[in-house]
Write an enzyme that holds these catalytic residues in place. Structure first.
Site, PDB file in Angstrom:
ATOM      1  N   GLY A  33       0.814  -1.215   0.000  1.00 23.85           N
ATOM      2  CA  GLY A  33       0.000   0.000   0.000  1.00 23.85           C
ATOM      3  C   GLY A  33       0.848   1.266   0.000  1.00 23.85           C
ATOM      4  N   THR A  34       1.970   1.224   0.711  1.00 15.05           N
ATOM      5  CA  THR A  34       2.818   2.417   0.788  1.00 15.05           C
ATOM      6  C   THR A  34       3.325   2.789  -0.601  1.00 15.05           C
ATOM      7  OG1 THR A  34       3.476   1.858   3.034  1.00 15.05           O
ATOM      8  CG2 THR A  34       4.913   3.380   1.839  1.00 15.05           C
ATOM      9  N   ASN A  87      -7.644   3.694   9.007  1.00 13.68           N
ATOM     10  CA  ASN A  87      -7.009   2.544   9.637  1.00 13.68           C
ATOM     11  C   ASN A  87      -7.220   2.492  11.150  1.00 13.68           C
ATOM     12  OD1 ASN A  87      -5.304   4.852   8.759  1.00 13.68           O
ATOM     13  ND2 ASN A  87      -3.908   4.051  10.296  1.00 13.68           N
ATOM     14  N   GLN A 126      -7.473  -0.116   3.736  1.00 19.06           N
ATOM     15  CA  GLN A 126      -8.219  -0.707   4.853  1.00 19.06           C
ATOM     16  C   GLN A 126      -9.617  -1.154   4.448  1.00 19.06           C
ATOM     17  OE1 GLN A 126      -7.256  -1.697   7.710  1.00 19.06           O
ATOM     18  NE2 GLN A 126      -5.261  -0.691   7.903  1.00 19.06           N
ATOM     19  N   SER A 182      -3.566  -3.134  -0.574  1.00 17.59           N
ATOM     20  CA  SER A 182      -2.473  -3.877   0.044  1.00 17.59           C
ATOM     21  C   SER A 182      -2.963  -5.273   0.401  1.00 17.59           C
ATOM     22  CB  SER A 182      -2.023  -3.146   1.318  1.00 17.59           C
ATOM     23  OG  SER A 182      -1.086  -3.925   2.012  1.00 17.59           O
ATOM     24  N   ALA A 183      -2.141  -6.296   0.083  1.00 12.05           N
ATOM     25  CA  ALA A 183      -2.588  -7.679   0.286  1.00 12.05           C
ATOM     26  C   ALA A 183      -2.721  -8.060   1.755  1.00 12.05           C
ATOM     27  CB  ALA A 183      -1.608  -8.631  -0.397  1.00 12.05           C
ATOM     28  N   HIS A 184      -1.791  -7.568   2.602  1.00 11.97           N
ATOM     29  CA  HIS A 184      -1.756  -8.110   3.977  1.00 11.97           C
ATOM     30  C   HIS A 184      -2.873  -7.572   4.869  1.00 11.97           C
ATOM     31  CE1 HIS A 184       0.405  -4.883   6.455  1.00 11.97           C
ATOM     32  NE2 HIS A 184       0.550  -4.400   5.225  1.00 11.97           N
ATOM     33  N   THR A 243      11.542  -7.549 -11.287  1.00 10.36           N
ATOM     34  CA  THR A 243      10.971  -8.890 -11.451  1.00 10.36           C
ATOM     35  C   THR A 243       9.784  -9.056 -10.506  1.00 10.36           C
ATOM     36  OG1 THR A 243      13.110  -9.750 -12.076  1.00 10.36           O
ATOM     37  CG2 THR A 243      11.492 -11.366 -11.290  1.00 10.36           C
ATOM     38  N   CYS A 264       3.011   1.777  14.817  1.00  9.95           N
ATOM     39  CA  CYS A 264       4.105   2.477  14.152  1.00  9.95           C
ATOM     40  C   CYS A 264       5.335   1.606  14.146  1.00  9.95           C
ATOM     41  CB  CYS A 264       4.336   3.855  14.750  1.00  9.95           C
ATOM     42  SG  CYS A 264       4.886   3.811  16.424  1.00  9.95           S
TER      43      CYS A 264
HETATM   44  N1  PLP Z   1      -2.735   2.980   3.940  1.00  3.44           N
HETATM   45  C1  PLP Z   1      -3.397   2.614   5.034  1.00  3.44           C
HETATM   46  C2  PLP Z   1      -4.721   3.228   5.327  1.00  3.44           C
HETATM   47  C3  PLP Z   1      -2.864   1.661   5.912  1.00  3.44           C
HETATM   48  O1  PLP Z   1      -3.522   1.313   7.012  1.00  3.44           O
HETATM   49  C4  PLP Z   1      -1.582   1.111   5.609  1.00  3.44           C
HETATM   50  C5  PLP Z   1      -0.950   0.148   6.534  1.00  3.44           C
HETATM   51  O2  PLP Z   1      -1.076   0.248   7.746  1.00  3.44           O
HETATM   52  C6  PLP Z   1      -0.939   1.517   4.432  1.00  3.44           C
HETATM   53  C7  PLP Z   1      -1.548   2.450   3.630  1.00  3.44           C
HETATM   54  C8  PLP Z   1       0.385   0.952   4.043  1.00  3.44           C
HETATM   55  O3  PLP Z   1       0.240  -0.324   3.456  1.00  3.44           O
HETATM   56  P1  PLP Z   1       1.487  -1.345   3.415  1.00  3.44           P
HETATM   57  O4  PLP Z   1       1.705  -1.824   4.799  1.00  3.44           O
HETATM   58  O5  PLP Z   1       1.050  -2.438   2.489  1.00  3.44           O
HETATM   59  O6  PLP Z   1       2.649  -0.600   2.856  1.00  3.44           O
END
Ligand code: PLP
Length: 388
Positions: free
Chosen positions: A76-77, A156, A184, A204-206, A242, A327
């Protein structure tokens, strides 16, 4: 994990990371067995490529996008960073507006873009104020370029769901661009990128039971993005490197399972609310209670009980939750989300419990039992100090 005080450990931290779904694990192991590069043209390379392209279709379907609109990322980041840095580099966007409760993956990248950043305020329930946006856009000047706005779909910490479609209509009336962090929300509520009006959207997958370190940026057809990573030209030339075949396979398997389970996601709110009512009865403030919220998320604040004390005491009893935003340093800071909501007095005592695909009603009960016992001990201690 072993039992704690005779109880099964309780994991209510799905908004930090949702445990890997069995379907995702299985898909990852199968993909790892392929052991080839998806860019290779031989049989095993083609097999790896087929895994990626079938995953792309699954991820696209999750948000009602086209396969060609999906760029796989490291999470996600990266997806948020790509959308923001690319918009900032385009030249026609000269300033950024971001929601006041955006995740750092959006806020920090906006601040690092070199463009002026305006913060779009939220109300005491954490909802972005549409009147503010309407007034700001009504005064938009041509020399400010095309408006760019980042608004998350669900928060989140609080689970509050933002009025994204309403914001999109305002932004598009000035030919602006809307980026939506749906990290989220995905897998917890239905998402239709067209109905939302998002131009780019991060996943984001996790957060939905897939592996860590993989995600996607959805880029609508009409949006031209710049490449952030140059090299081998993967992902349509926009994201070289890759591909993480096993991660992508696990992501897609988790997406399919999350879509299958979506009709049951709302059930979580019954269990969550039963726990919330017990905590509120002890004086806890339920954050965002008057706003539409994800069914799995409970953010509360207890006056006079610091977040770190709550998290550590619950952990000793085998109940795993987070203090506001998790964090990376492991240090607990006052929640910037609560501060943005004007809840400064409560920001140091914020606690987040978040369920997911393997959470039961008993998990929420046990959380409430342990929290109420902790609260009672704290109240008794405070009284003893008062009379000492
Ligand atoms: N955006 C939101 C709202 C999130 O809660 C998070 C992770 O906590 C992220 C982005 C970042 O995602 P990732 O951990 O896959 O980089």
């Amino acid at each position: 994990m072993a039992t704690v005080s005779g109880h099964r450990p309780v994991y209510l931290d799905h908004n930090a990371t949702s445990p890997l779904r069995p379907e995702a694990r299985e898909a990852m192991l199968a993909a790892l067995e392929i052991g080839a590069n998806a860019s290779s043209i031989h049989a095993l390379g083609r097999e790896a490529r087929a895994v990626i392209e079938s995953a792309r279709a699954d991820v696209a379907a999750l948000v009602n996008a086209k396969s060609s609109e999906v760029i796989f990322t490291s999470g996600g980041t990266e997806a948020n960073a790509h959308a923001i840095s690319s918009a900032a580099a385009g030249g026609d966007i000269k300033r950024l507006i971001i929601g006041a409760t955006e995740h750092d993956a959006v806020a920090a990248n906006a601040r690092a873009s070199g463009l002026p950043v305006e913060v779009w305020p939220v109300d005491a329930d954490g909802l972005a104020d549409l009147n503010w946006l309407a007034a700001r856009l009504a005064n938009w000047r041509a020399e400010e370029g095309r408006p760019f706005v980042a608004l998350m779909l669900a928060n989140n910490e609080t689970g509050v769901i933002q009025p994204v479609a309403e914001a999109a209509a305002l932004i598009h009336s000035l030919s602006g661009r809307l980026h939506v962090d749906a990290v989220q929300a995905a897998g917890k509520i239905e998402i239709d990128i067209k109905a939302l009006g998002a131009d780019t959207l991060a996943l984001s997958a996790h957060k939905l039971g897939g592996p860590q370190g993989v995600g996607a940026l959805i880029v609508r057809d009409h949006v031209r993005l710049r490449a952030v990573l140059l090299g081998g030209g993967q992902e349509g030339g926009l994201r070289a490197g890759t591909e993480n075949v096993a991660g992508i396979a696990g992501f897609a398997a988790a997406v399919r399972a999350a879509v299958r389970d979506l009709p049951f996601a709302a059930d979580q709110s019954v269990w969550r609310d039963a726990a919330a009512n017990r905590l509120a009865g002890e004086g806890a403030v339920i954050v965002g209670a008057n706003a539409p919220r994800l069914s799995n998320t409970l953010c509360l604040a207890a006056p006079h009980m610091p977040s770190s004390l709550q998290v550590m005491s619950l952990d000793l009893e085998g109940v795993m939750v987070s203090a506001g935003a998790a964090c990376s340093s492991g240090k607990v800071r006052p929640s910037s989300v609560l501060t943005a909501m004007g809840l400064n007095d409560l920001a140091g005592g914020a606690l987040r419990a978040s369920g997911g695909w393997n959470t039961t009603a008993q998990d929420w009960d046990r959380f409430a039992d342990v929290w109420c016992a902790l609260h009672a001990r704290q109240v008794a201690r405070a009284k003893t100090r008062e009379f000492a």
